[in-house]
Design a protein around this motif. Sequence first.
Motif, PDB file in Angstrom:
ATOM      1  N   ASN A 143      88.811  71.350  51.206  1.00 10.54           N
ATOM      2  CA  ASN A 143      89.589  71.219  50.027  1.00 10.54           C
ATOM      3  C   ASN A 143      89.079  70.310  48.775  1.00 10.54           C
ATOM      4  O   ASN A 143      89.038  70.495  47.629  1.00 10.54           O
ATOM      5  CB  ASN A 143      91.046  70.908  50.421  1.00 10.54           C
ATOM      6  N   VAL A 144      88.725  69.159  49.232  1.00 12.01           N
ATOM      7  CA  VAL A 144      88.530  68.108  48.369  1.00 12.01           C
ATOM      8  C   VAL A 144      87.096  68.486  47.740  1.00 12.01           C
ATOM      9  O   VAL A 144      86.763  68.623  46.447  1.00 12.01           O
ATOM     10  CB  VAL A 144      88.281  66.551  49.095  1.00 12.01           C
ATOM     11  N   VAL A 145      86.089  69.030  48.400  1.00 11.56           N
ATOM     12  CA  VAL A 145      84.701  69.447  48.031  1.00 11.56           C
ATOM     13  C   VAL A 145      84.850  70.471  46.914  1.00 11.56           C
ATOM     14  O   VAL A 145      84.370  70.555  45.998  1.00 11.56           O
ATOM     15  CB  VAL A 145      84.003  69.694  49.466  1.00 11.56           C
ATOM     16  N   SER A 146      85.798  71.556  47.538  1.00  8.60           N
ATOM     17  CA  SER A 146      85.981  72.648  46.623  1.00  8.60           C
ATOM     18  C   SER A 146      86.612  72.193  45.289  1.00  8.60           C
ATOM     19  O   SER A 146      86.133  72.827  44.166  1.00  8.60           O
ATOM     20  CB  SER A 146      86.996  73.539  47.242  1.00  8.60           C
ATOM     21  N   ARG A 147      87.519  71.394  45.283  1.00  3.35           N
ATOM     22  CA  ARG A 147      88.185  70.760  43.844  1.00  3.35           C
ATOM     23  C   ARG A 147      87.091  70.190  43.024  1.00  3.35           C
ATOM     24  O   ARG A 147      87.236  70.111  41.820  1.00  3.35           O
ATOM     25  CB  ARG A 147      89.230  69.823  44.382  1.00  3.35           C
ATOM     26  N   SER A 164      93.974  65.936  69.204  1.00  4.77           N
ATOM     27  CA  SER A 164      92.508  65.391  68.497  1.00  4.77           C
ATOM     28  C   SER A 164      92.139  66.607  67.966  1.00  4.77           C
ATOM     29  O   SER A 164      91.450  66.382  66.843  1.00  4.77           O
ATOM     30  CB  SER A 164      91.871  64.757  69.389  1.00  4.77           C
ATOM     31  N   PHE A 165      92.085  67.708  68.841  1.00  2.00           N
ATOM     32  CA  PHE A 165      91.382  68.987  68.013  1.00  2.00           C
ATOM     33  C   PHE A 165      92.372  69.277  67.037  1.00  2.00           C
ATOM     34  O   PHE A 165      91.523  69.842  65.954  1.00  2.00           O
ATOM     35  CB  PHE A 165      91.292  70.011  69.181  1.00  2.00           C
ATOM     36  N   VAL A 166      93.485  69.429  67.085  1.00  2.00           N
ATOM     37  CA  VAL A 166      94.277  69.940  65.731  1.00  2.00           C
ATOM     38  C   VAL A 166      94.027  68.683  64.792  1.00  2.00           C
ATOM     39  O   VAL A 166      93.974  69.347  63.374  1.00  2.00           O
ATOM     40  CB  VAL A 166      95.829  69.923  66.027  1.00  2.00           C
ATOM     41  N   TRP A 167      93.960  67.511  64.806  1.00  2.00           N
ATOM     42  CA  TRP A 167      93.680  66.685  63.931  1.00  2.00           C
ATOM     43  C   TRP A 167      92.374  66.807  63.401  1.00  2.00           C
ATOM     44  O   TRP A 167      92.263  66.473  61.922  1.00  2.00           O
ATOM     45  CB  TRP A 167      93.929  65.319  64.487  1.00  2.00           C
ATOM     46  N   THR A 168      91.391  67.033  64.054  1.00  2.00           N
ATOM     47  CA  THR A 168      90.014  67.286  63.441  1.00  2.00           C
ATOM     48  C   THR A 168      90.099  68.503  62.648  1.00  2.00           C
ATOM     49  O   THR A 168      89.530  68.470  61.535  1.00  2.00           O
ATOM     50  CB  THR A 168      89.212  67.452  64.552  1.00  2.00           C
ATOM     51  N   LEU A 169      90.859  69.388  63.060  1.00  2.00           N
ATOM     52  CA  LEU A 169      90.774  70.723  61.951  1.00  2.00           C
ATOM     53  C   LEU A 169      91.347  70.436  60.702  1.00  2.00           C
ATOM     54  O   LEU A 169      90.996  70.948  59.561  1.00  2.00           O
ATOM     55  CB  LEU A 169      91.412  71.963  62.834  1.00  2.00           C
ATOM     56  N   ARG A 170      92.622  69.678  60.894  1.00  2.00           N
ATOM     57  CA  ARG A 170      93.217  69.217  59.608  1.00  2.00           C
ATOM     58  C   ARG A 170      92.373  68.506  58.534  1.00  2.00           C
ATOM     59  O   ARG A 170      92.334  68.523  57.300  1.00  2.00           O
ATOM     60  CB  ARG A 170      94.433  68.716  59.900  1.00  2.00           C
ATOM     61  N   ALA A 171      91.605  67.642  59.441  1.00  2.00           N
ATOM     62  CA  ALA A 171      90.775  66.607  58.523  1.00  2.00           C
ATOM     63  C   ALA A 171      89.583  67.481  57.960  1.00  2.00           C
ATOM     64  O   ALA A 171      89.206  67.200  56.803  1.00  2.00           O
ATOM     65  CB  ALA A 171      89.996  65.409  59.700  1.00  2.00           C
ATOM     66  N   LEU A 172      89.007  68.268  58.559  1.00  2.00           N
ATOM     67  CA  LEU A 172      87.883  69.205  58.104  1.00  2.00           C
ATOM     68  C   LEU A 172      88.720  70.165  56.720  1.00  2.00           C
ATOM     69  O   LEU A 172      87.985  70.394  55.998  1.00  2.00           O
ATOM     70  CB  LEU A 172      87.848  70.203  59.242  1.00  2.00           C
ATOM     71  N   ALA A 173      89.812  70.563  57.069  1.00  2.00           N
ATOM     72  CA  ALA A 173      90.390  71.574  56.027  1.00  2.00           C
ATOM     73  C   ALA A 173      90.459  70.673  54.841  1.00  2.00           C
ATOM     74  O   ALA A 173      90.225  71.037  53.347  1.00  2.00           O
ATOM     75  CB  ALA A 173      91.798  71.968  56.330  1.00  2.00           C
TER      76      ALA A 173
END
Length: 510
Positions: A477-481, A464-473
């Motif tokens: 990425n979407v916000v920066s685009r 779940s921690f790894v999934w949270t990091l991927r979701a945050l990334a």
Amino acid sequence: MLLFLPLIIFGATLVALLAGNLFQRNFRSSWLLSVSGAALSFLALLFLRLRLPLSLSFSAWWAGEGLFSSSSFLLDGVAWLFAYILSGLVLAFFLIQVHEAVSQQWLTWASSLALAAASLLAVFSGDLLTWAFFWVLVDAMATLSVFRQFTKPEERIAALAFLPANISATFLLLAAWILSAPPGQVANLLVLLSAALRLGIFALRHSGSGITKGSNPSFSLRLISITSVLVLLARPLAIEGFALIAVLVLLLLPGLNSAVRFLQPKQGMETTGYFEYGFATLVLAAASLGRPTAAVAFGLALMVGRSLLLLVQNAGRFRWPVIILSAFLLSSLPFSPTISANEFYGSSSIAFAFFPIHATLLAGWLRHARAQAPEEALAEPWMRTMRMLGLVLLPVTVLLFGFGLAPSFSTEATDFSFWPAIVVLIIAALFFIASEKTRPPQVVPPIYASAIATIFSLRWLEASFVWTLRALAWLLNVVSRVLEGQAGVLWALLVIALLLSLASQFALAG
């Protein structure tokens, strides 16, 4: 200062190793020099115990004097006890590796000495900031040791699997230090989580290496590096309320699961790592209940368990007496006069949940000890003598310091009684007989059994921690685009206006 005499001896040994290999090619006495330095360091601790007071605190470095929580070194019964264990572990590791005295490179012994020195500094840490600093040093020395002892890339990657969790644990400890003025439950939770990461509670695999490889360098390095974690858990870290229930559930259920896996290993699968994992959960659970003496006791059982297996492996015709004495040590160590945990079982009914886990781990240890085949003897008699000294050194050290010859660090006088140890032995004997005579049926389908094992092993927390990091990334990425694309400035102004609107509403409401 006198406290740093063992560290000075370690440093002088490192310099002597370097000089010997610079001025004499293929220096063959590196092992002998390392053993001598480790032995002198161990004797120096005994000498310092007679010269230094039992309790002493002083600043670690001048830069920490102006902080709200002064960084310091601390001497007390816990630090003395684990300093002896750490020094004995280093010396035992060198003695057990006597068969590599000629073939092993000098850097292998040097890296182990450097790791021991860093770990000894961490053991004497008196505050969270000092612990965090020396944990970084310990991890750096352990990384260098891994690169020296493993040559293949896949072996190095597997051996360095501890590094991400240890780095996260250091940052959590720094966060706990920031929140520790005044100390509160959040800081204690962060300390427990940091210790759990360094003990490998959230690791993906707990099988560990086999018994026949119990003296391998990676396992010895891990024991050296977690010594300071056990000292940290001997501090007041009591948790209350719902947080305590959640912590105990997250610890005791995986601990029971690992104990059952250790008792009933799969065919052809070595599960000795579950022994350390199970006792690690007991250490953390005892610390969360506010019982540091019980945490220290279970920590000592964690440290000495595999060494006792190796001792049984090399005991020869004295195998069964050694098994009986070892079972008595593992069952009664938490109830010895020096580190008595009798008040632990008398103060809370929750503590009785420790009995089945402790007994199952002991029953699994008995199964592994009974089934262990004798190891091939060394050719030269002096090598057999050195190896046997290394095997008995750590259990004897724990036995002596655990049963009253070390200064007690408990402020309250406790009475010694055998009833908890007898209960653990009886339950362990019943579990041992049941596991020998019966084979558990496959009631749960394999797909559901795998899911249950994943939940109990806490692997879902790491996933779940790894999934949270991927979701945050992905979100970043979407916000920066959006902000960098067409009309990005307008989107930025819209977000700022929305934030100002929310802030004004909260301000006007106040």
